[in-house]
Design a protein around this motif. Structure first.
Motif, short mmCIF file in Angstrom:
data_model
loop_
_atom_site.label_atom_id
_atom_site.label_comp_id
_atom_site.label_asym_id
_atom_site.label_seq_id
_atom_site.Cartn_x
_atom_site.Cartn_y
_atom_site.Cartn_z
N THR A 116 0.87 -1.13 -0.13
CA THR A 116 0.13 -0.04 -0.15
C THR A 116 0.86 1.31 0.14
N LEU A 117 1.53 1.18 0.99
CA LEU A 117 2.52 2.56 1.35
C LEU A 117 3.74 2.30 0.33
N LEU A 118 4.23 1.08 0.57
CA LEU A 118 5.48 0.53 0.10
C LEU A 118 5.87 -0.68 -0.89
N ASP A 119 6.43 -0.59 -1.87
CA ASP A 119 6.60 -1.87 -2.69
C ASP A 119 7.64 -2.54 -1.95
N GLY A 161 16.82 -1.84 1.37
CA GLY A 161 16.88 -2.75 0.17
C GLY A 161 16.55 -2.06 -1.03
N HIS A 162 15.64 -2.81 -1.81
CA HIS A 162 15.10 -2.32 -2.89
C HIS A 162 13.53 -1.81 -2.66
N THR A 163 13.13 -1.46 -1.40
CA THR A 163 11.93 -1.12 -0.98
C THR A 163 11.98 0.32 -1.44
N GLU A 164 10.53 0.70 -1.75
CA GLU A 164 10.44 2.27 -2.21
C GLU A 164 8.81 2.79 -2.13
N GLY A 223 -0.97 -3.66 -4.89
CA GLY A 223 -0.20 -4.29 -3.83
C GLY A 223 -0.39 -6.04 -3.89
N TYR A 224 -0.76 -6.64 -2.80
CA TYR A 224 -0.33 -7.97 -2.69
C TYR A 224 -1.82 -8.75 -2.50
N SER A 225 -2.95 -8.38 -2.93
CA SER A 225 -4.41 -9.15 -2.67
C SER A 225 -4.15 -10.47 -3.49
#
Length: 244
Positions: free
Chosen positions: A26-29, A100-103, A205-207
């Protein structure tokens, strides 16, 4: 001792409203780092790596459940006695590699700037461990945006239990009647319904099902659509329902 003017200012902020965000998806990938740390964790059991396509079936209930689900997916259910060491392995690896790769997702920071400039409070309500959530947000330089950050271990209850969201609202100095929840999965939409606050869904997101099928109040496809006007319209609609 607070003055009458300070009390009035606090009341105004509380009345202005609160926007609560889920974190992962939601906020972050966070998908790359979640997969890497999860695969590092289950490698201790000689299990095959999971992929991004598996992630939507694994996340949403915190590290412990994610590890359990990954092991079950690989055909190796694990005992409750084995879990603490695996959770610790995950936490150590994930923490050591933050951010890491999170943004942030595109347009998020600008959307939060708009809301803050208009007097809204912001908060995070995630089933991720609180320490991981706060650490990650801090590493990304976003802590100052939020009046509260709560995780899956902050309270006795976690999403979709309404008490996770209402506890977050209380910590942020908000009001349930002036709160909107933003999320990407069933836990987020369900906790909003359980707490009787409006929900905004995001589809990136991840639903594991189309988030539109979860019946959110609004679906946005980019944070450019998260405007002050949209939030106000949801809050007014929520107030009208209460009045009826």
């Amino acid at each position: 001792m607070t003055t009458a003017r300070e009390n009035a200012g606090q009341a105004l902020l509380k009345n202005k409203g609160l926007v609560v965000f889920d974190l992962d998806g939601t906020l972050l990938d966070t998908h790359v780092d979640l997969v890497e740390s999860l695969n590092y964790t289950i490698a201790a059991l000689d299990l095959e790596p999971v992929t991004y396509d598996d992630l939507t079936h694994l996340v949403g209930q915190g590290a412990r459940v994610m590890i359990e689900r990954a092991c079950k997916l690989q055909g190796k259910p694990i005992s409750q006695e084995e879990l603490p060491a695996l959770v610790e392995r995950f936490v150590v690896h994930y923490s050591a590699n933050m951010p890491g790769h999170t943004e942030p997702y595109p347009g998020l920071v600008a959307a939060m700037d708009r809301l803050k400039a208009s007097g809204y409070r912001l908060a995070v309500c995630t089933n991720k461990l609180e320490g991981l959530a706060t650490g990650l947000i801090e590493k990304l330089g976003l802590t100052h945006y939020f009046d509260a950050i709560t995780g899956g271990d902050t309270f006795e209850h976690r999403k979709p239990d309404a008490r996770h969201l209402t506890g977050t609202i209380e910590r942020a100095g908000g009001n349930v009647s002036r709160t909107v929840m933003v999320g990407d999965s069933i836990n987020d939409i369900a906790v909003a319904k359980n707490a009787e606050v409006p929900s905004i869904a995001v589809p990136f997101g991840y639903s594991d099902v189309p988030v539109s099928s979860l019946d959110p109040d609004v679906l946005i496809t980019h944070y450019d659509e998260l405007t002050v006007e949209l939030v106000e319209s949801l809050l007014k609609g929520s107030a009208a329902k209460v009045a009826v």
